[in-house]
Design a protein around this motif. Sequence first.
Motif, PDB file in Angstrom:
ATOM      1  N   UNK A 112     -44.233  -5.582  47.570  1.00  0.00           N
ATOM      2  CA  UNK A 112     -44.929  -6.825  47.891  1.00  0.00           C
ATOM      3  C   UNK A 112     -45.666  -6.723  49.216  1.00  0.00           C
ATOM      4  N   UNK A 113     -44.999  -6.178  50.214  1.00  0.00           N
ATOM      5  CA  UNK A 113     -45.646  -6.012  51.515  1.00  0.00           C
ATOM      6  C   UNK A 113     -46.850  -5.084  51.406  1.00  0.00           C
ATOM      7  N   UNK A 114     -46.691  -4.024  50.608  1.00  0.00           N
ATOM      8  CA  UNK A 114     -47.786  -3.074  50.401  1.00  0.00           C
ATOM      9  C   UNK A 114     -48.965  -3.754  49.713  1.00  0.00           C
ATOM     10  N   UNK A 115     -48.686  -4.568  48.690  1.00  0.00           N
ATOM     11  CA  UNK A 115     -49.750  -5.250  47.964  1.00  0.00           C
ATOM     12  C   UNK A 115     -50.453  -6.287  48.835  1.00  0.00           C
ATOM     13  N   UNK A 116     -49.683  -7.042  49.618  1.00  0.00           N
ATOM     14  CA  UNK A 116     -50.277  -8.055  50.490  1.00  0.00           C
ATOM     15  C   UNK A 116     -51.088  -7.424  51.616  1.00  0.00           C
ATOM     16  N   UNK A 117     -50.602  -6.308  52.134  1.00  0.00           N
ATOM     17  CA  UNK A 117     -51.357  -5.597  53.161  1.00  0.00           C
ATOM     18  C   UNK A 117     -52.633  -5.016  52.560  1.00  0.00           C
ATOM     19  N   UNK A 118     -52.531  -4.475  51.334  1.00  0.00           N
ATOM     20  CA  UNK A 118     -53.707  -3.953  50.660  1.00  0.00           C
ATOM     21  C   UNK A 118     -54.749  -5.028  50.416  1.00  0.00           C
ATOM     22  N   UNK A 119     -54.289  -6.226  50.085  1.00  0.00           N
ATOM     23  CA  UNK A 119     -55.205  -7.351  49.894  1.00  0.00           C
ATOM     24  C   UNK A 119     -55.938  -7.683  51.186  1.00  0.00           C
ATOM     25  N   UNK A 120     -55.200  -7.674  52.291  1.00  0.00           N
ATOM     26  CA  UNK A 120     -55.808  -7.981  53.587  1.00  0.00           C
ATOM     27  C   UNK A 120     -56.882  -6.952  53.944  1.00  0.00           C
ATOM     28  N   UNK A 121     -56.566  -5.682  53.732  1.00  0.00           N
ATOM     29  CA  UNK A 121     -57.515  -4.609  54.034  1.00  0.00           C
ATOM     30  C   UNK A 121     -58.747  -4.705  53.128  1.00  0.00           C
ATOM     31  N   UNK A 122     -58.526  -4.949  51.816  1.00  0.00           N
ATOM     32  CA  UNK A 122     -59.633  -5.041  50.870  1.00  0.00           C
ATOM     33  C   UNK A 122     -60.549  -6.220  51.199  1.00  0.00           C
TER      34      UNK A 122
END
Length: 235
Positions: A112-122
Amino acid sequence: VPRTDRGVPLARGAARGVAGVAVRATNIDRVSEEGSSSSSRSPPTSSSASLGLKLRRAKMSDATAVASLCAEVFAADTTDGMVEAAPALSGWLEFIASWYESSIKKELAFQLKKALEGKKVATREAQTYKLRYEVLKGKSLGFGSTAAAKNLRRLIATKDMQRRFNVFFLENEQGEVVASVAASMTIPDPKLPPPFPAKGIPRFYLGNMVVREDYRRKGIATDLLRECETLARRW
């Protein structure tokens, strides 16, 4: 634990009111028009409001609490039936359930943290590409038809797709997470390997939908689904 294309684990089954299997929304236009507000933080509908629950979108700091609820529900869903079928093994099954819950919590919190961080970067990268496109378009009237423009549009579309991930959850007055669901837009894996065409149509997926046992049969899962329907229309 099975995973979605976004790397977030999903449950295999959906017992006792717990929906943990990804759902593909292929006919978004047919979705009920209830709860069609486009607010980023909609007020809870009557069922949730009557229970004093607050609807939120998960941030990085919420990942562990959401993962804990999913782990608790998925582990119980997996072992409770076994305990009923073989009471003599209850002690051993309780140990397995505890280990399974701990494993799910650790893995899901990470994902979840990885996905949310990926969303922020994208999101940040999409904004950068869009700004670059507008600047270059303003400098040259014919820029829109160039290969560079096409490449930028492709990058923008890719980043927009990558940032379409949300986790909605409901918390009670004590700040405890009592229900959650993950929503994402993604392109399904191709049915055939290369060199066959791999381009698919984006689909709206739901996963990790759970409700704490003492809050089930109260309509709050329906509230979460309405929120997902609203999001699906916007995406």
